[in-house]
Design a protein around this motif. Sequence first.
Motif, mmCIF file in Angstrom:
data_model
loop_
_atom_site.group_PDB
_atom_site.id
_atom_site.type_symbol
_atom_site.label_atom_id
_atom_site.label_comp_id
_atom_site.label_asym_id
_atom_site.label_seq_id
_atom_site.Cartn_x
_atom_site.Cartn_y
_atom_site.Cartn_z
ATOM 1 N N GLN A 1 -19.094 59.605 31.232
ATOM 2 C CA GLN A 1 -18.635 59.135 32.490
ATOM 3 C C GLN A 1 -19.757 59.114 33.569
ATOM 4 O OE1 GLN A 1 -16.176 61.363 34.995
ATOM 5 N NE2 GLN A 1 -14.955 59.574 35.409
ATOM 6 N N TRP A 2 -19.746 57.886 34.216
ATOM 7 C CA TRP A 2 -20.807 57.647 35.159
ATOM 8 C C TRP A 2 -20.509 58.506 36.430
ATOM 9 C CZ3 TRP A 2 -25.455 55.661 34.346
ATOM 10 C CH2 TRP A 2 -25.695 54.863 33.331
ATOM 11 N N ARG A 3 -21.327 59.028 37.013
ATOM 12 C CA ARG A 3 -21.386 59.616 38.339
ATOM 13 C C ARG A 3 -22.287 59.381 39.202
ATOM 14 N NH1 ARG A 3 -17.419 64.174 38.229
ATOM 15 N NH2 ARG A 3 -16.676 64.293 36.305
ATOM 16 N N CYS A 4 -22.097 59.440 40.625
ATOM 17 C CA CYS A 4 -23.269 59.110 41.729
ATOM 18 C C CYS A 4 -23.431 60.419 42.472
ATOM 19 C CB CYS A 4 -22.787 57.983 42.312
ATOM 20 S SG CYS A 4 -21.647 58.300 43.651
ATOM 21 N N LEU A 5 -24.727 60.451 42.717
ATOM 22 C CA LEU A 5 -25.040 61.706 43.443
ATOM 23 C C LEU A 5 -24.932 61.510 45.317
ATOM 24 C CD1 LEU A 5 -26.661 64.495 43.656
ATOM 25 C CD2 LEU A 5 -28.666 63.307 43.945
ATOM 26 N N PRO B 1 -17.389 60.771 40.338
ATOM 27 C CA PRO B 1 -17.116 59.417 39.813
ATOM 28 C C PRO B 1 -17.377 58.720 41.063
ATOM 29 C CG PRO B 1 -15.782 61.100 38.940
ATOM 30 C CD PRO B 1 -16.492 61.658 40.104
ATOM 31 N N LEU B 2 -17.559 57.159 40.869
ATOM 32 C CA LEU B 2 -17.595 56.448 42.017
ATOM 33 C C LEU B 2 -16.260 56.145 42.538
ATOM 34 C CD1 LEU B 2 -19.697 53.488 40.301
ATOM 35 C CD2 LEU B 2 -20.419 54.878 42.166
ATOM 36 N N GLY B 3 -15.164 56.216 41.957
ATOM 37 C CA GLY B 3 -13.766 56.488 42.768
ATOM 38 C C GLY B 3 -13.808 57.516 43.446
ATOM 39 N N ALA B 4 -14.120 58.741 43.415
ATOM 40 C CA ALA B 4 -14.093 59.861 44.024
ATOM 41 C C ALA B 4 -15.023 59.670 45.087
ATOM 42 C CB ALA B 4 -14.457 61.116 43.148
ATOM 43 N N MET C 1 -17.046 59.196 50.923
ATOM 44 C CA MET C 1 -17.953 58.645 51.825
ATOM 45 C C MET C 1 -17.213 57.543 53.105
ATOM 46 S SD MET C 1 -20.798 59.133 50.250
ATOM 47 C CE MET C 1 -21.985 58.100 50.315
ATOM 48 N N PRO C 2 -18.098 57.531 54.050
ATOM 49 C CA PRO C 2 -17.658 56.642 54.962
ATOM 50 C C PRO C 2 -17.470 55.195 54.573
ATOM 51 C CG PRO C 2 -19.817 57.845 55.663
ATOM 52 C CD PRO C 2 -19.598 58.027 54.386
ATOM 53 N N SER C 3 -16.639 54.425 55.292
ATOM 54 C CA SER C 3 -16.129 53.180 54.857
ATOM 55 C C SER C 3 -17.440 52.263 54.877
ATOM 56 C CB SER C 3 -15.046 52.414 55.622
ATOM 57 O OG SER C 3 -15.646 52.563 57.179
ATOM 58 N N ARG C 4 -18.221 52.343 55.647
ATOM 59 C CA ARG C 4 -19.403 51.375 55.581
ATOM 60 C C ARG C 4 -20.001 51.430 54.290
ATOM 61 N NH1 ARG C 4 -21.620 55.605 58.656
ATOM 62 N NH2 ARG C 4 -22.986 56.837 57.792
ATOM 63 N N PHE C 5 -20.122 52.456 53.388
ATOM 64 C CA PHE C 5 -20.494 52.681 52.032
ATOM 65 C C PHE C 5 -19.727 51.784 51.090
ATOM 66 C CE2 PHE C 5 -22.817 56.196 53.845
ATOM 67 C CZ PHE C 5 -24.137 55.593 53.667
ATOM 68 N N TRP C 6 -18.230 51.698 51.368
ATOM 69 C CA TRP C 6 -17.463 51.293 50.206
ATOM 70 C C TRP C 6 -17.983 49.957 49.670
ATOM 71 C CZ3 TRP C 6 -12.070 52.208 53.190
ATOM 72 C CH2 TRP C 6 -11.996 53.552 53.420
ATOM 73 N N PRO C 7 -18.407 48.858 50.320
ATOM 74 C CA PRO C 7 -18.914 47.724 49.528
ATOM 75 C C PRO C 7 -20.123 48.136 48.641
ATOM 76 C CG PRO C 7 -18.627 47.092 52.059
ATOM 77 C CD PRO C 7 -18.399 48.600 51.494
ATOM 78 N N ILE C 8 -20.937 49.110 49.003
ATOM 79 C CA ILE C 8 -21.901 49.511 48.136
ATOM 80 C C ILE C 8 -21.500 50.065 46.800
ATOM 81 C CG2 ILE C 8 -24.055 50.724 48.012
ATOM 82 C CD1 ILE C 8 -24.654 49.857 51.178
ATOM 83 N N LEU C 9 -20.263 50.877 47.006
ATOM 84 C CA LEU C 9 -19.797 51.545 45.805
ATOM 85 C C LEU C 9 -19.134 50.444 45.014
ATOM 86 C CD1 LEU C 9 -18.070 54.526 47.608
ATOM 87 C CD2 LEU C 9 -19.562 54.752 45.905
ATOM 88 N N GLN C 10 -18.512 49.668 45.492
ATOM 89 C CA GLN C 10 -18.111 48.450 44.498
ATOM 90 C C GLN C 10 -18.828 47.801 43.945
ATOM 91 O OE1 GLN C 10 -14.700 47.697 44.088
ATOM 92 N NE2 GLN C 10 -15.671 46.624 42.508
#
Length: 139
Positions: free
Chosen positions: A19-23, A113-116, A121-130
């Motif tokens: 499973q992919w996870r981000c730091l 996980p990216l979903g978590a 994360m603040p909403s400014r990062f949501w497009p980057i997560l997507q």
Amino acid sequence: MTVAKRSAGLVVMRQFDGQWRCLVLRVYRNWDYPKGQPEPGEELLQTALRETTEETGLSELEFPWGEDYRETAPYSKGKVARLYLALSHHGEVSLPVSPELGRPEHHEFRWVPLGAAHELMPSRFWPILQWAQDVIGTG
């Protein structure tokens, strides 16, 4: 026209049990990616790598998805953060003491996980997560 204050950092990805996870890093109540401001004459990708090593101790990072990036919309008095997508196969994350602060810059780290990450994360990062989800194929 004023030039936007820039920062650059990495969305560091690693697989755990397939499973992919981000730091993500926490300072007080705020979650963020490892990032910071460029030094004079420094390219933003160099800034992203330097800041990630300084803030997490990770140095063996790869760019299998290329050197593409995404930027946040301006926030906090016009600041713009540029984030690249990096892969970390191994290495322990540490939160080293910042010489400027005399303490670690962050209080906690998590591989999530990216979903978590979307929840933290603040909403400014949501497009980057997507974008990260789309690039690595977990979207």
